[in-house]
Each structure stands twice: as structure tokens, then as C-alpha cells.
Design an enzyme around this catalytic site. Structure first.
Site, PDB file in Angstrom:
ATOM      1  N   ARG A   1      49.156  42.319  31.920  1.00  0.00           N
ATOM      2  CA  ARG A   1      49.858  42.676  33.163  1.00  0.00           C
ATOM      3  C   ARG A   1      50.237  41.436  33.960  1.00  0.00           C
ATOM      4  NH1 ARG A   1      46.997  46.597  37.486  1.00  0.00           N
ATOM      5  NH2 ARG A   1      47.170  48.030  35.714  1.00  0.00           N
TER       6      ARG A   1
ATOM      7  N   HIS B   1      39.021  44.721  45.725  1.00  0.00           N
ATOM      8  CA  HIS B   1      39.899  44.606  44.565  1.00  0.00           C
ATOM      9  C   HIS B   1      39.820  45.875  43.724  1.00  0.00           C
ATOM     10  CE1 HIS B   1      39.884  40.269  45.487  1.00  0.00           C
ATOM     11  NE2 HIS B   1      40.996  40.230  44.798  1.00  0.00           N
TER      12      HIS B   1
ATOM     13  N   LYS C   1      38.326  44.558  38.080  1.00  0.00           N
ATOM     14  CA  LYS C   1      37.963  43.156  38.305  1.00  0.00           C
ATOM     15  C   LYS C   1      36.511  42.942  37.885  1.00  0.00           C
ATOM     16  CE  LYS C   1      38.251  39.395  41.671  1.00  0.00           C
ATOM     17  NZ  LYS C   1      38.962  38.529  40.700  1.00  0.00           N
TER      18      LYS C   1
END
Length: 270
Positions: free
Chosen positions: A12, A156, A160
Site C-alpha cells: 500500500r 493508528h 500497525k
């Protein structure tokens, strides 16, 4: 025109880096590396990223494009990044590194490589975050020793893998440095159970993980009767990708050394 290669181009973040380089009028996409043995090897990287033909095909290793790039952008894993540092140091390339989660030994190895090649290493490449670091240092000097407690809160996405985020640590370190404190000594990364009252010199960290949050960071300066908050919120990873492309153009041809986005953006004083 800086020739840039992207490591991990099929992920990504890698796809966004490809887009950022293709859109940068001062950069030329020289190569794109995907996992060795991937079925994507040989595919046009622009088509893979949904951007139309770019004329650059994905390869499975850096040695396939050794003559095609000046600077490598690497947002991968600590082990992969160290392997790439060795390659780039040997072959006279620059690097822009956005990899987070390096341990102390890996950080020491990175510093050793910085004596052999020019590299920009930053946990966050966004212009806004790096401006925030300057604001935090100013606020800390004015408030930190005047009865204000300091807390760093970061959020986040659920995927993560490291905590606290590299950006949160950057912010905590900017505050600690401005106050003449050692973050390794004053940073508090966990409060559980009977942890006792807060020390006045603490810089506390809190972590949130969930959903698709790109990245949010708030530093709170809290006193009796008032609170000041400095917050940065990212809604797209493209801000990091564009910053990395800018850093790659800046670091090309520099003397060996460890640079950061404060250098790239001209935000350092003195």
C-alpha cells in the site's frame, strides 16, 4: 533529475510512493522492487498501481536495477532496511528511510552506515509533522518547567505493529531535548495498577490502535486550570509519500551523513 527506486513497491505504501515519484516533476522513477519470486516481477509498475504504463517493470532484487537509480526509498522492515543500507553503501547510492520499529542495535547499525552514504531517516516524512516538532520545542521551552505536565497520545490503524509510533517518539524527544531531559530516563510508556503519583519530569505516552486511522498525534501540556494541545492528523498516506519523494531529490549527491526532514525542509536553526 533524481532517479529514484522504490523498495516494497507493491504494498500500500509502496504504491503511494510510486505515485508520488511519478507526479514529482523533479524526479524520475528508475526502479521498483517487489518480493523476490513474486508473480508481479516483470509487470509494469504503473499499471500495477493503477496509474497507467510507467515504462518501469517490477524486479525482485536491487542488483537488477543497480545502474538505474540514485536514491532508494525504503518503507519496509528493519531487517530489510539494513540489507538495503549495505547494498547502497557498497554501490554509492543514497537512501530515504521511513521504516520504524528499529531496536537499539539496528539503530546503531544505521548510524554506522550514515558514515558511508547520505541518508534521510525520519519516522514521519510529512511537512506538517515536522513543522509540529518546531512548535513543540517552542512550547516546551515556554511551558515545560512552569508546572505543566506533558503527555503524548497517538492513534493508528489496527495493523500497525510497533508502539508507540516513531512519530510519537520523535515528538517526545523534541520536547525532552528542548527541556534538557533524557527521554530514555523521563519517558513513561506504561501505567498499570498502583503506579503511584506522576513525577513532574515525566513525559507520558499513550497508544490507540483501531480501524483504519492513518495517524493522529497530540502532545498535551497540562497545568492546573489550563491545557494546551498541539495536534497533527493525517488523513492520507500520500502526505508521507510526497515528503519522501521530496527528501530523495534533496539527498541526492549529498555528503555521507544522517539527515532528517528538518534538514530537508530547512527548519533547523543555526
Amino acid at each position: 533529475m533524481t532517479r529514484i527506486a522504490i523498495m516494497g513497491a507493491s504494498g500500500r505504501m509502496g504504491r503511494m510512493l510510486v505515485q508520488a515519484v511519478l507526479e514529482d516533476e523533479h524526479a524520475d522513477l528508475g526502479g521498483a522492487v517487489v518480493r523476490s519470486g513474486s508473480s508481479l516481477v516483470g509487470v509494469d509498475i504503473g499499471e500495477l498501481c493503477g496509474l497507467g504504463r510507467a515504462g518501469v517493470t517490477a524486479v525482485g532484487s536491487l542488483d537488477r536495477i543497480i545502474d538505474d537509480f540514485d536514491v532508494l526509498i525504503d518503507f519496509t522492515t528493519p531487517a530489510t532496511t539494513l540489507d538495503n543500507l549495505a547494498f547502497c553503501a557498497e554501490h554509492g547510492k543514497g537512501m530515504v528511510i521511513g521504516t520504524t520499529g528499529l531496536d537499539a542495535e539496528q539503530s546503531n547499525q544505521l548510524e554506522a552506515y550514515a558514515k558511508r552514504l547520505p541518508l534521510v531517516f525520519a519516522a514521519n516524512m510529512s511537512t506538517g509533522v515536522n513543522l509540529s516538532l518546531n512548535l513543540l520545542a517552542t512550547a516546551a521551552k515556554a511551558l515545560g518547567d512552569a508546572g505543566f505536565d506533558i503527555e503524548v497520545i497517538e492513534a493508528h490503524h489496527r495493523h500497525k505493529v510497533d508502539a508507540p509510533s516513531g512519530t510519537a517518539l520523535m515528538m517526545g524527544r523534541a520536547v525532552a531535548d528542548a527541556l534538557g531531559r533524557d527521554l530514555d530516563q523521563c519517558g513513561v510508556f506504561s501505567r498499570v495498577g498502583q503506579c503511584g503519583p506522576r513525577r513532574s519530569d515525566e513525559i507520558g505516552f499513550a497508544t490507540v490502535r483501531g480501524g483504519d486511522i492513518v495517524g493522529e498525534h497530540t502532545v498535551m501540556f497540562v497545568a492546573e486550570g489550563e491545557r494546551i494541545e498541539i495536534t497533527h492528523k493525517a488523513s492520507s498516506r500520500m502526505t508521507f509519500a510526497r515528503g519522501a519523494a521530496r527528501a530523495a531529490g534533496w539527498v541526492a549527491g549529498r555528503a555521507p551523513g544522517h539527515y532528517d526532514m528538518q534538514d530537508v525542509l530547512g527548519l533547523k536553526h543555526g
